[in-house]
Design an enzyme around this catalytic site. Structure first.
Site, PDB file in Angstrom:
ATOM      1  N   ARG A 111       0.822  -1.220   0.000  1.00 19.92           N
ATOM      2  CA  ARG A 111       0.000   0.000   0.000  1.00 19.92           C
ATOM      3  C   ARG A 111       0.853   1.267   0.000  1.00 19.92           C
ATOM      4  O   ARG A 111       0.688   2.144  -0.847  1.00 19.92           O
ATOM      5  CB  ARG A 111      -0.895   0.002   1.247  1.00 19.92           C
ATOM      6  CG  ARG A 111      -2.058  -0.944   1.156  1.00 19.92           C
ATOM      7  CD  ARG A 111      -2.918  -0.845   2.400  1.00 19.92           C
ATOM      8  NE  ARG A 111      -2.207  -1.405   3.533  1.00 19.92           N
ATOM      9  CZ  ARG A 111      -2.643  -2.434   4.259  1.00 19.92           C
ATOM     10  NH1 ARG A 111      -3.785  -2.982   3.979  1.00 19.92           N
ATOM     11  NH2 ARG A 111      -1.954  -2.877   5.278  1.00 19.92           N
ATOM     12  N   ILE A 112       1.799   1.351   0.961  1.00 18.70           N
ATOM     13  CA  ILE A 112       2.584   2.585   1.084  1.00 18.70           C
ATOM     14  C   ILE A 112       3.624   2.679  -0.041  1.00 18.70           C
ATOM     15  O   ILE A 112       3.771   3.736  -0.666  1.00 18.70           O
ATOM     16  CB  ILE A 112       3.249   2.666   2.474  1.00 18.70           C
ATOM     17  CG1 ILE A 112       2.159   2.688   3.560  1.00 18.70           C
ATOM     18  CG2 ILE A 112       4.143   3.897   2.588  1.00 18.70           C
ATOM     19  CD1 ILE A 112       2.647   2.534   4.976  1.00 18.70           C
TER      20      ILE A 112
ATOM     21  N   ASP B 238      10.276  -6.682  -4.409  1.00 19.79           N
ATOM     22  CA  ASP B 238       9.158  -7.276  -3.674  1.00 19.79           C
ATOM     23  C   ASP B 238       8.868  -8.611  -4.349  1.00 19.79           C
ATOM     24  O   ASP B 238       8.164  -8.673  -5.357  1.00 19.79           O
ATOM     25  CB  ASP B 238       7.926  -6.351  -3.714  1.00 19.79           C
ATOM     26  CG  ASP B 238       6.816  -6.844  -2.782  1.00 19.79           C
ATOM     27  OD1 ASP B 238       6.719  -8.080  -2.587  1.00 19.79           O
ATOM     28  OD2 ASP B 238       6.054  -6.016  -2.263  1.00 19.79           O
TER      29      ASP B 238
ATOM     30  N   ALA C 163       9.305   2.586   7.777  1.00 21.00           N
ATOM     31  CA  ALA C 163       8.543   1.345   8.004  1.00 21.00           C
ATOM     32  C   ALA C 163       8.754   0.848   9.440  1.00 21.00           C
ATOM     33  O   ALA C 163       7.950   1.156  10.327  1.00 21.00           O
ATOM     34  CB  ALA C 163       8.931   0.301   6.977  1.00 21.00           C
TER      35      ALA C 163
ATOM     36  N   ASP D  87      12.413   7.563  10.275  1.00 19.95           N
ATOM     37  CA  ASP D  87      11.242   7.848  11.115  1.00 19.95           C
ATOM     38  C   ASP D  87      11.116   6.798  12.213  1.00 19.95           C
ATOM     39  O   ASP D  87      10.350   6.958  13.143  1.00 19.95           O
ATOM     40  CB  ASP D  87       9.970   7.837  10.241  1.00 19.95           C
ATOM     41  CG  ASP D  87       8.720   8.216  11.041  1.00 19.95           C
ATOM     42  OD1 ASP D  87       8.780   9.205  11.802  1.00 19.95           O
ATOM     43  OD2 ASP D  87       7.698   7.523  10.915  1.00 19.95           O
TER      44      ASP D  87
ATOM     45  N   GLU E 187      12.642   2.283  20.375  1.00 16.47           N
ATOM     46  CA  GLU E 187      11.904   3.553  20.393  1.00 16.47           C
ATOM     47  C   GLU E 187      11.323   3.783  21.781  1.00 16.47           C
ATOM     48  O   GLU E 187      10.734   2.865  22.348  1.00 16.47           O
ATOM     49  CB  GLU E 187      10.776   3.516  19.353  1.00 16.47           C
ATOM     50  CG  GLU E 187      11.309   3.512  17.930  1.00 16.47           C
ATOM     51  CD  GLU E 187      10.205   3.537  16.869  1.00 16.47           C
ATOM     52  OE1 GLU E 187       9.022   3.601  17.242  1.00 16.47           O
ATOM     53  OE2 GLU E 187      10.538   3.481  15.681  1.00 16.47           O
TER      54      GLU E 187
ATOM     55  N   HIS F 121       8.832   8.625  14.796  1.00 15.46           N
ATOM     56  CA  HIS F 121       7.737   7.729  14.379  1.00 15.46           C
ATOM     57  C   HIS F 121       6.448   8.524  14.112  1.00 15.46           C
ATOM     58  O   HIS F 121       5.416   8.310  14.747  1.00 15.46           O
ATOM     59  CB  HIS F 121       7.514   6.632  15.423  1.00 15.46           C
ATOM     60  CG  HIS F 121       6.886   5.400  14.836  1.00 15.46           C
ATOM     61  ND1 HIS F 121       7.212   4.130  15.237  1.00 15.46           N
ATOM     62  CD2 HIS F 121       5.946   5.249  13.868  1.00 15.46           C
ATOM     63  CE1 HIS F 121       6.498   3.255  14.544  1.00 15.46           C
ATOM     64  NE2 HIS F 121       5.732   3.921  13.711  1.00 15.46           N
ATOM     65  N   GLN F 122       6.566   9.420  13.114  1.00 18.64           N
ATOM     66  CA  GLN F 122       5.468  10.352  12.834  1.00 18.64           C
ATOM     67  C   GLN F 122       4.680   9.979  11.583  1.00 18.64           C
ATOM     68  O   GLN F 122       3.822  10.732  11.141  1.00 18.64           O
ATOM     69  CB  GLN F 122       6.059  11.761  12.612  1.00 18.64           C
ATOM     70  CG  GLN F 122       6.678  12.365  13.833  1.00 18.64           C
ATOM     71  CD  GLN F 122       5.614  12.825  14.800  1.00 18.64           C
ATOM     72  OE1 GLN F 122       4.948  13.817  14.571  1.00 18.64           O
ATOM     73  NE2 GLN F 122       5.421  12.075  15.871  1.00 18.64           N
TER      74      GLN F 122
ATOM     75  N   ALA G  83       2.188   8.133  10.616  1.00 16.25           N
ATOM     76  CA  ALA G  83       0.717   8.172  10.560  1.00 16.25           C
ATOM     77  C   ALA G  83       0.151   9.364  11.310  1.00 16.25           C
ATOM     78  O   ALA G  83      -1.064   9.500  11.448  1.00 16.25           O
ATOM     79  CB  ALA G  83       0.162   6.886  11.158  1.00 16.25           C
TER      80      ALA G  83
HETATM   81  P1  NAD Z   1       1.565  -3.777   2.991  1.00 16.01           P
HETATM   82  O1  NAD Z   1       1.283  -5.038   3.714  1.00 16.01           O
HETATM   83  O2  NAD Z   1       0.508  -3.145   2.164  1.00 16.01           O
HETATM   84  O3  NAD Z   1       2.877  -3.947   2.079  1.00 16.01           O
HETATM   85  C1  NAD Z   1       4.049  -4.625   2.480  1.00 16.01           C
HETATM   86  C2  NAD Z   1       4.746  -5.121   1.207  1.00 16.01           C
HETATM   87  O4  NAD Z   1       5.977  -5.724   1.592  1.00 16.01           O
HETATM   88  C3  NAD Z   1       3.942  -6.197   0.451  1.00 16.01           C
HETATM   89  O5  NAD Z   1       3.771  -5.840  -0.907  1.00 16.01           O
HETATM   90  C4  NAD Z   1       4.798  -7.465   0.588  1.00 16.01           C
HETATM   91  O6  NAD Z   1       4.707  -8.291  -0.571  1.00 16.01           O
HETATM   92  C5  NAD Z   1       6.180  -6.876   0.759  1.00 16.01           C
HETATM   93  N1  NAD Z   1       7.099  -7.800   1.424  1.00 16.01           N
HETATM   94  C6  NAD Z   1       6.853  -8.650   2.455  1.00 16.01           C
HETATM   95  N2  NAD Z   1       7.970  -9.335   2.773  1.00 16.01           N
HETATM   96  C7  NAD Z   1       8.947  -8.897   1.933  1.00 16.01           C
HETATM   97  C8  NAD Z   1      10.317  -9.223   1.767  1.00 16.01           C
HETATM   98  N3  NAD Z   1      10.900 -10.146   2.537  1.00 16.01           N
HETATM   99  N4  NAD Z   1      11.011  -8.571   0.817  1.00 16.01           N
HETATM  100  C9  NAD Z   1      10.434  -7.632   0.033  1.00 16.01           C
HETATM  101  N5  NAD Z   1       9.119  -7.295   0.116  1.00 16.01           N
HETATM  102  C10 NAD Z   1       8.389  -7.921   1.067  1.00 16.01           C
HETATM  103  O7  NAD Z   1       2.075  -2.767   4.153  1.00 16.01           O
HETATM  104  P2  NAD Z   1       2.029  -1.168   4.147  1.00 16.01           P
HETATM  105  O8  NAD Z   1       0.705  -0.726   4.679  1.00 16.01           O
HETATM  106  O9  NAD Z   1       2.528  -0.657   2.854  1.00 16.01           O
HETATM  107  O10 NAD Z   1       3.104  -0.867   5.300  1.00 16.01           O
HETATM  108  C11 NAD Z   1       4.499  -1.009   5.073  1.00 16.01           C
HETATM  109  C12 NAD Z   1       5.283  -0.732   6.339  1.00 16.01           C
HETATM  110  O11 NAD Z   1       5.017   0.570   6.830  1.00 16.01           O
HETATM  111  C13 NAD Z   1       4.980  -1.663   7.519  1.00 16.01           C
HETATM  112  O12 NAD Z   1       6.196  -2.048   8.117  1.00 16.01           O
HETATM  113  C14 NAD Z   1       4.251  -0.791   8.500  1.00 16.01           C
HETATM  114  O13 NAD Z   1       4.445  -1.240   9.806  1.00 16.01           O
HETATM  115  C15 NAD Z   1       4.917   0.535   8.243  1.00 16.01           C
HETATM  116  N6  NAD Z   1       4.119   1.674   8.724  1.00 16.01           N
HETATM  117  C16 NAD Z   1       4.806   2.680   9.361  1.00 16.01           C
HETATM  118  C17 NAD Z   1       4.114   3.774   9.836  1.00 16.01           C
HETATM  119  C18 NAD Z   1       4.850   4.887  10.513  1.00 16.01           C
HETATM  120  O14 NAD Z   1       4.268   5.544  11.353  1.00 16.01           O
HETATM  121  N7  NAD Z   1       6.099   5.156  10.173  1.00 16.01           N
HETATM  122  C19 NAD Z   1       2.717   3.852   9.677  1.00 16.01           C
HETATM  123  C20 NAD Z   1       2.052   2.817   8.992  1.00 16.01           C
HETATM  124  C21 NAD Z   1       2.774   1.730   8.517  1.00 16.01           C
END
Ligand code: NAD
Length: 523
Positions: A149-150, A169, A229, A254, A259, A277-278, A280
């Site tokens: 997604r992100i 990926d 992430a 971030d 943390e 960790h900002q 979201a």
């Molecule tokens: P998502 O599940 O939509 O996407 C994750 C992607 O990673 C998937 O496409 C998956 O196929 C891929 N993936 C999984 N294992 C892998 C590997 N070993 N090698 C390569 N690719 C791999 O998740 P998202 O919603 O996009 O979130 C991504 C990250 O962002 C997560 O770690 C989440 O915790 C983090 N996040 C951080 C914050 C923040 O405040 N900084 C907020 C929300 C999410």
């Protein structure tokens, strides 16, 4: 009117939506006793991460139909207890993707142009126009690790800046990446070719420290690495050394392994910028977490299908007790298959054999897909959304039945990846999942913890050499099995081990004489 109890702060727009369908009572900061009392006659409970919706709370709620979680994680809600009572739990998994993607772009620009350092200098009363010379994003290559997604939102924004995007990926089909104008590459190529690298994968045993010394050594001298992430994805010690010695240009973080960071040396470096960790933390993410969940609740109350349901109502108890062990088996098979294939899955064929062929197998299929997807996605994957997520990932699922099988009531799965095909059969013996076949080789193996699947040629000394190599690294073998076609032919070795098997050991074993392949399965 329906009584809707809101026990954590919620955006006013979300409250307005809820007021269209019920009487909203906002009661934040409740003690456990107060919550138990208030929830008694509520039909809807809306929370963020603050309220702990325990089994006791759920059992005390006599009329509860829906629990809404304004956000992603549902670890503060006892899902089993809710499911057992037929209470639907909804959440808002996509609420923060844009916010995180925008912070990623912000950090990329800030690191490229030294914005935080220049601001600090300006505020010290300096007018230094030389020290902060930066680089452009335009025309540069951005390497995205994790195209979920992100990652996809970041790609769109970076394309608007004129960047060339590559991504790593292994679980995303090539045509999905191509349709976004993104070239898929392996991690080493990404590290070598990128000017900017940004991480968007979940933190799992497989992704922990996926960016370490080896990967950093491949990077360009001018490379900038961004992590919005999870902290553990980067080996911070290796990153610190590289940034200190200016082997790469800068890092923008971030998230951190610990943390809040305590005496983290990274934060002493001039070429590190960061935020606490900002990702979201925006008004919009918080608003949409509330409004998305309120819309979901509205749908459930109107009897319409909601997209973000995280649990499923149970089958009648007698049906459930029959199906449950096979759901556990199917989830394990899914988990094993994805680790054996280790690439994107194109097609899955699930064959239910024996008595299972007569049962309703929808829940078993869901459990299999949950097991298949959970090692590669966020914790958000569950029995309800697994089929939808599999479909979005272009995974074709075909089901079949077999009235008789040499293994009795069994589940056989054949998975096709881009180039490989894996098959695996499991059954329930003495109430526990058992593997009876892997890639056509008969085995009788209880899949638990960590085990190695090693393809080899059946020649004297081969097994001994593998065991010695594991022994050299202090890895104890708790059990072992060999399945073979014929003496001297291709065989499969299953080794139950007591310890984590590092990648270095796997690579060493793969190079041994007569070894064709090795995979470590972590359940
Ligand atoms: P998502 O599940 O939509 O996407 C994750 C992607 O990673 C998937 O496409 C998956 O196929 C891929 N993936 C999984 N294992 C892998 C590997 N070993 N090698 C390569 N690719 C791999 O998740 P998202 O919603 O996009 O979130 C991504 C990250 O962002 C997560 O770690 C989440 O915790 C983090 N996040 C951080 C914050 C923040 O405040 N900084 C907020 C929300 C999410």
């Amino acid at each position: 009117m329906v009584k809707i109890l809101v026990t954590d702060p919620l955006h006013e727009d979300a409250i307005k939506i809820l007021e269209e369908v019920g009487d909203v009572e906002i009661a934040t900061g409740l003690s456990k006793e107060e919550l138990l009392e208030k929830v008694k006659d509520a039909e809807v409970l809306v929370v963020r991460s603050g309220t702990k919706v325990t089994r006791e709370v759920i059992e005390n709620a006599e009329k509860l139909k829906v629990i809404g979680r304004a956000g992603v994680g549902v670890d503060n809600i006892d899902l089993d207890a809710a499911t057992e009572k037929g209470i639907i739990v909804v959440n808002a998994p996509d609420a923060s993707s844009i916010s995180v993607a925008e912070l990623t772009m912000g950090l990329m620009l800030a690191a490229a142009r030294n914005i935080p350092q220049a601001t600090a200098s300006l505020k010290r009363g300096e007018w230094d126009r030389k020290s902060f010379k930066g680089i452009e994003l335009y025309g540069k290559t951005l390497g995205i690790v994790g195209l979920g997604r992100i990652g996809q939102q970041v790609a769109k924004r970076a394309q608007a800046f004129g960047m060339n995007i590559i991504a790593y990926d292994p679980y995303i089909p090539e045509e999905v990446a191509n349709s976004l104008g993104i070239k898929l590459v392996d991690l080493n190529t990404l590290c070598k070719e990128s000017d900017f690298i940004t991480l968007h994968v979940p933190l799992t045993p497989k992704t922990k420290h996926m960016i370490g010394k080896e990967q950093i050594n491949l990077m360009k001298k001018n490379a900038i690495i961004v992590n919005c992430a999870r902290g553990g994805l980067i080996d911070e010690k290796a990153l610190y050394e590289a940034l200190k010695e200016k082997k790469i240009r800068a890092a923008a973080l971030d998230v951190f392994e610990e943390e809040p960071p305590k005496d983290n040396p990274l934060l002493t470096l001039d070429n590190v910028i960061g935020t606490p960790h900002q990702g979201a933390s925006t008004e919009e993410a918080q608003k949409s977490a509330g409004t998305i969940v309120a819309e979901q609740i509205k749908k459930v109350l109107k009897g319409e299908p909601a997209e973000n349901v995280v649990n499923l109502p149970m089958l009648p108890p007698e049906k459930m007790s029959k199906i449950k062990p096979y759901m556990v088996l199917a989830e394990k098979l899914g988990n094993i298959i994805i680790q054996l294939l280790d690439k994107s899955v194109r097609k899955i064929e699930i064959v239910y054999a024996g008595e299972l062929a007569k049962e309703k197998t929808d829940l078993i299929k869901r459990a299999f897909l949950k097991g298949l997807l959970s090692p590669i996605l966020l914790a958000g994957i569950n029995l309800v959304n697994a089929p939808v997520i599999a479909k979005n990932r272009n995974i074709k699922v075909v089901e079949g039945t077999l009235s008789e099988s040499e293994y009795g009531n069994a589940i056989k799965v054949i998975a096709e990846g881009e180039t490989d095909k894996v098959s695996i059969t499991g059954t329930i013996a003495n109430g526990k999942p058992m593997l009876c076949e892997i890639n056509g080789y008969k085995v009788n193996f209880s899949p638990e913890g960590i085990f190695c699947v090693i393809k080899h040629i059946d020649r004297p000394g081969t097994i001994g050499r593998v065991c010695l190599t594991l022994g050299d690294y202090g890895i104890n073998i708790a059990g072992m099995q060999v399945g073979r076609e014929s003496p001297g032919g291709e065989s499969i070795m299953l080794l139950d081990v007591d310890h984590v098997v590092p990648e270095e050991v796997v690579e060493k074993i793969k190079k041994l004489e007569n070894i064709k392949d090795m995979k470590v399965i972590n359940l």
